[in-house]
Design an enzyme around this catalytic site. Structure first.
Site: not given
Length: 402
Positions: A357, A378
């Site tokens: 992301h 992430c």
């Protein structure tokens, strides 16, 4: 010449003979009528009996029902007749299950009508169960059945005689009641061919070169295995229906977000030609499409390495579970407080919440940022670069983290 006296005596004797003969005839007639009436009555009784009772020598499903009514015959057959057949330990065995109705009254009535005669006779009538007879033949075929189980380029011969301990025919249904050997065989095949949780050597990019160096990776959620339960049902049906091959690729499963079997039939260790690679040590990301590098980012930030493993980006081979734009990422900070971060592009690859992301809030994009100030696991990507990743990554693409 006879005297009148003698003549009279002779006539009297003849008259006596005539009387006696008449009496005898009358008695004979009376006896004949009596016998006839008795025979008629007897025949009428026998006809009446034959109308409601089986002939003396009738056997239905191995049970003698001579001289019984349809109701009594039905009851007797249900109490005594064999109604279940097994293929058990390589033998055909017949048994009676008291919980199964062997025959209904209408079927018995049909048999009654087939053997019915106006008068009872001693002819033998034998009626066998067509369903049990056919079931026996089917079980014999199952015993001899063999199936070629095809999976991942391998052919496995599965023989019912070796793998099926018991098949039951009961209440008009077939059921494989002892298949532990078949289950064990399919588990053995699964262990041999599955790719889930398997480690292997894989060539990862260096710079813009796809096959830059070889590393060891391990499939985590990416990969597939044999769905033993479904495969077992398919093999049983093949044994039952006389089918000689089973396509094992129809009975496989995947792990993680979906049950899609990732990588089956693909080259390059099942990864194929489209995938994402993330290097933790170099903080780099590559997107490979059709076997060539289409995106190469040299400044991503992965999960915080130091201070425990809770925030580290997990190594292994995963897959893009889905894509969402825009999205809000929610979770907990190390101090226990909640966070909700808005992102424009979200591509998760683990059930624990790790994904690719953009991170508009991040200021430190250095090569060492991940050591103490990385993400919660992430792969952070610059907002200016995330669109190129989004456009070239598809759902179910492999994500290789090493």
């Amino acid at each position: 010449m006879q005297s009148r006296k003698e003549l009279r005596k002779h006539n009297n004797r003849n008259n006596l003979y005539l009387i006696i003969a008449g009496v005898i005839i009358i008695i004979a007639i009376i006896c004949g009528v009596f016998i006839h009436n008795r025979q008629v009555a007897s025949e009428q009784k026998e006809r009446a009996f034959a109308t409601t009772h089986f002939n003396p020598n009738v056997t239905i499903y191995g049970v003698k029902v001579g001289n019984l009514t349809v109701k009594k015959a039905t009851d007797k057959i249900n109490q005594k007749a064999v109604n279940t057949i097994f293929l058990r330990n390589k033998k055909i065995v017949s048994e009676r299950d008291e919980n199964v109705q062997t025959i209904d009254s209408q079927t018995v009535q049909n048999y009654f009508e087939k053997q019915h005669t106006d008068l009872p006779n001693n002819q033998k009538y034998t009626y066998n169960s067509a369903t049990l007879t056919q079931a026996k033949k089917n079980l014999q075929k199952i015993q001899k059945a063999a199936v070629t189980y095809k999976i991942a380029g391998n052919n496995y011969t599965l023989k019912a005689d070796d793998l099926i301990g018991e098949v039951t025919y009961k209440d008009s249904k077939y059921k494989f009641t002892d298949v532990k050997n078949l289950t064990a065989k399919l588990n053995e095949i699964d262990k041999e061919v599955q790719t889930l949780n398997k480690s292997y050597k894989f060539s990862v990019p260096v710079g813009n070169k796809v096959n830059g160096k070889t590393v060891t990776v391990k499939n985590e959620s990416y990969g597939w295995g044999v769905h033993v339960k479904k495969a077992q049902v398919a093999v049983e049906k093949a044994f039952m229906n006389g089918k000689t091959t089973v396509d094992g690729s129809k009975y496989i499963y995947g792990d993680g977000y979906s049950t899609y079997a990732h990588g089956y039939g693909k080259n390059n260790h099942g990864i194929g030609e489209n995938y994402v690679v993330v290097s933790i040590s170099n903080q780099e990301l590559w997107v490979v499409r059709k076997g060539r590098v289409v995106v190469h980012l040299n400044d991503v930030v992965t999960g915080t390495l130091e201070g425990g493993k809770g925030n580290q980006t997990p190594k292994g081979v995963w897959y893009i579970m889905y894509k969402e734009s825009p999205s809000v990422l929610r979770g907990y900070n190390d101090d226990g407080s909640k966070y909700a971060s808005k992102v424009q592009y979200w591509m998760p690859f683990t059930l624990s919440g790790c994904g690719l992301h953009d991170a508009s809030w991040r200021n430190d994009w250095s090569k060492t940022a991940y050591l103490q100030g990385g993400s919660h696991g992430c792969v952070n990507i610059r907002p200016a670069e995330i669109k190129s990743v989004w456009d070239n990554v598809l759902t179910n693409d492999a994500v290789i983290v090493y």
